[in-house]
Design an enzyme around this catalytic site. Structure first.
Site, PDB file in Angstrom:
ATOM      1  N   HIS A  43      12.928  37.197  59.262  1.00 48.25           N
ATOM      2  CA  HIS A  43      12.907  36.555  60.087  1.00 48.25           C
ATOM      3  C   HIS A  43      12.872  34.567  59.996  1.00 48.25           C
ATOM      4  O   HIS A  43      13.032  34.275  61.247  1.00 48.25           O
ATOM      5  CB  HIS A  43      12.585  37.036  61.092  1.00 48.25           C
ATOM      6  CG  HIS A  43      13.088  39.063  62.020  1.00 48.25           C
ATOM      7  ND1 HIS A  43      12.230  39.231  61.240  1.00 48.25           N
ATOM      8  CD2 HIS A  43      13.618  39.088  61.689  1.00 48.25           C
ATOM      9  CE1 HIS A  43      11.924  40.439  61.760  1.00 48.25           C
ATOM     10  NE2 HIS A  43      13.060  40.750  61.744  1.00 48.25           N
TER      11      HIS A  43
ATOM     12  N   GLY B 196      17.034  45.274  64.035  1.00 54.74           N
ATOM     13  CA  GLY B 196      18.135  44.139  63.413  1.00 54.74           C
ATOM     14  C   GLY B 196      18.503  44.443  61.971  1.00 54.74           C
ATOM     15  O   GLY B 196      17.993  44.821  61.295  1.00 54.74           O
ATOM     16  N   SER B 197      19.792  43.621  61.921  1.00 60.45           N
ATOM     17  CA  SER B 197      20.894  43.731  60.675  1.00 60.45           C
ATOM     18  C   SER B 197      20.141  42.435  60.523  1.00 60.45           C
ATOM     19  O   SER B 197      19.682  41.866  60.414  1.00 60.45           O
ATOM     20  CB  SER B 197      21.782  43.496  61.635  1.00 60.45           C
ATOM     21  OG  SER B 197      22.457  45.166  62.087  1.00 60.45           O
ATOM     22  N   GLY B 198      20.522  41.908  59.205  1.00 61.89           N
ATOM     23  CA  GLY B 198      20.125  41.079  58.078  1.00 61.89           C
ATOM     24  C   GLY B 198      19.230  41.564  57.269  1.00 61.89           C
ATOM     25  O   GLY B 198      18.656  41.216  56.365  1.00 61.89           O
ATOM     26  N   HIS B 199      18.619  42.953  56.993  1.00 63.53           N
ATOM     27  CA  HIS B 199      17.705  43.275  56.007  1.00 63.53           C
ATOM     28  C   HIS B 199      18.203  44.175  55.465  1.00 63.53           C
ATOM     29  O   HIS B 199      17.736  44.661  54.186  1.00 63.53           O
ATOM     30  CB  HIS B 199      16.334  43.462  56.764  1.00 63.53           C
ATOM     31  CG  HIS B 199      15.889  42.576  58.200  1.00 63.53           C
ATOM     32  ND1 HIS B 199      15.401  41.498  57.884  1.00 63.53           N
ATOM     33  CD2 HIS B 199      15.685  43.291  59.189  1.00 63.53           C
ATOM     34  CE1 HIS B 199      15.021  40.789  58.505  1.00 63.53           C
ATOM     35  NE2 HIS B 199      15.487  41.492  59.981  1.00 63.53           N
TER      36      HIS B 199
ATOM     37  N   ASP C  51      10.797  45.591  69.306  1.00 68.68           N
ATOM     38  CA  ASP C  51      10.984  47.222  68.813  1.00 68.68           C
ATOM     39  C   ASP C  51      10.291  48.422  69.494  1.00 68.68           C
ATOM     40  O   ASP C  51      10.643  49.707  69.633  1.00 68.68           O
ATOM     41  CB  ASP C  51      11.027  47.613  66.686  1.00 68.68           C
ATOM     42  CG  ASP C  51      12.322  46.518  66.762  1.00 68.68           C
ATOM     43  OD1 ASP C  51      13.441  46.390  67.304  1.00 68.68           O
ATOM     44  OD2 ASP C  51      11.967  45.624  65.043  1.00 68.68           O
TER      45      ASP C  51
END
Length: 330
Positions: free
Chosen positions: A217, A54-57, A110
């Site tokens: 998360h 996921g994005s955001g990392h 994932d």
């Protein structure tokens, strides 16, 4: 919610457009899909390494795509998995005749994505093998079910270096496994973060409260309580890390002090110093110290501490030069 964005639903794609515009000499996308992120050029005969999540990392995961590290990355929405088709399209683009290693975090979505992508690659006779990062000690007693967090950095370093040296798929997998077996992480949060499409904090912490063991998360940690000093945090974290992976006096480690997105570099160096002093007091040597943002969680304040036990092979991998738009080590 205060963010520099155009529309929340375009957050990820607008970010990717900006990266491609700024670094078109180093990275590109394939299959007319912005989220199929690849190195601009590939090296024939080299094992291709693909990650995703996921994005955001940032810089995890796509920030590791570049020389000496990873060849491609499937980019999901914020805290969301990429699709199997995206991983498959990346594999077709970056595979260079020596097979593909999937290297990603230990999260259910994932795992499903990469397993399905493997099935798609099998139909094209593209050989794929997989390994997951699972270094978050506080997330579970069973190492096989732990979350993958910042310690995956060491797996990227080892696998990327061995692939760059011309290793076979099995040898690159073994290098990643060596790093995995010898890496442990403990993290903590001081504030929540805000997912753009949601528009509010994903959990709550009171003023002067911290969460030890919080996931990237917002997964629950092992305790919420009053904010501790840097030295107290370092001491508790190292007790946990060394309790899970004991080190004898004279053994050597590399340490990663990772900021989660809104922690100043000054604070990270304070924490780094405390970690260093405690390890030295135990007679543990430090080969290399890495300080900065390597696996973030949007604008979450907090940090993680990773230790990776060194031997001659891991030292060679740590010294291997790398260059991406986000990470450079000569």
């Amino acid at each position: 919610m205060k963010k520099i964005i155009n529309a929340p639903e375009n957050y990820v794609d607008d970010m990717l457009k900006g990266i491609y515009a700024a670094h078109s000499d180093e990275v590109k996308y394939t299959a007319d899909d912005l989220r199929c992120y690849c190195r601009a050029e590939k090296k024939d005969g080299k094992v291709a390494i693909i990650t995703g999540g996921g994005s955001g990392h940032l810089p995890l995961f796509l920030g590791y795509v570049g020389d000496g590290l990873i060849d491609g990355c499937g980019v999901g929405g914020v805290f969301q998995s990429p699709s199997p088709e995206q991983i498959y399209n990346i594999a077709k683009e970056v595979e260079a005749g020596a097979g593909v290693l999937y290297l990603y975090g230990n999260y259910t979505g994932d795992i499903m994505t990469f397993d399905m992508a493997t099935d798609l690659c099998d139909m094209d006779d593209i050989e794929c093998k997989s390994i997951v990062g699972a270094d978050d000690v506080n997330s579970h007693k069973d190492p096989a079910t732990r979350r993958g967090v910042a310690g995956i950095y060491f797996m990227f370093k080892a696998a990327g270096a061995r692939a760059d040296e011309g290793g076979t798929l099995d040898e690159v997998l073994a290098a990643a496994q060596l790093a995995k077996d010898n890496t442990r992480t403990v993290g903590f949060a001081l504030t929540p973060c805000i997912i753009p499409e949601v528009g509010h904090a994903n959990f709550e912490l009171k003023e002067n409260e911290m969460a030890m063991g919080m996931g990237i998360h917002g997964e629950p940690g092992v305790w919420n309580g009053p904010l501790k000093t840097s030295h107290e945090i370092a001491e508790e974290s190292l007790n946990t890390l060394l309790g899970d992976m004991p080190l004898a006096e004279g053994e050597e480690v590399s340490i990663l002090i990772n900021g989660l997105g809104a922690t100043s570099i000054e604070e990270l160096y304070i924490l780094s110093n405390d970690v260093t002093e405690i390890l030295h007091s135990k007679g543990i040597k430090i080969y290399r110290t890495i300080v900065g943002e390597y696996a973030t969680s949007m604008e979450m304040a907090g940090a993680s501490i990773s230790i990776c036990k060194m031997n001659d092979e891991m030292k060679k991998y740590m010294d291997h030069p790398v260059k991406t738009p986000f990470i450079c080590q000569k």
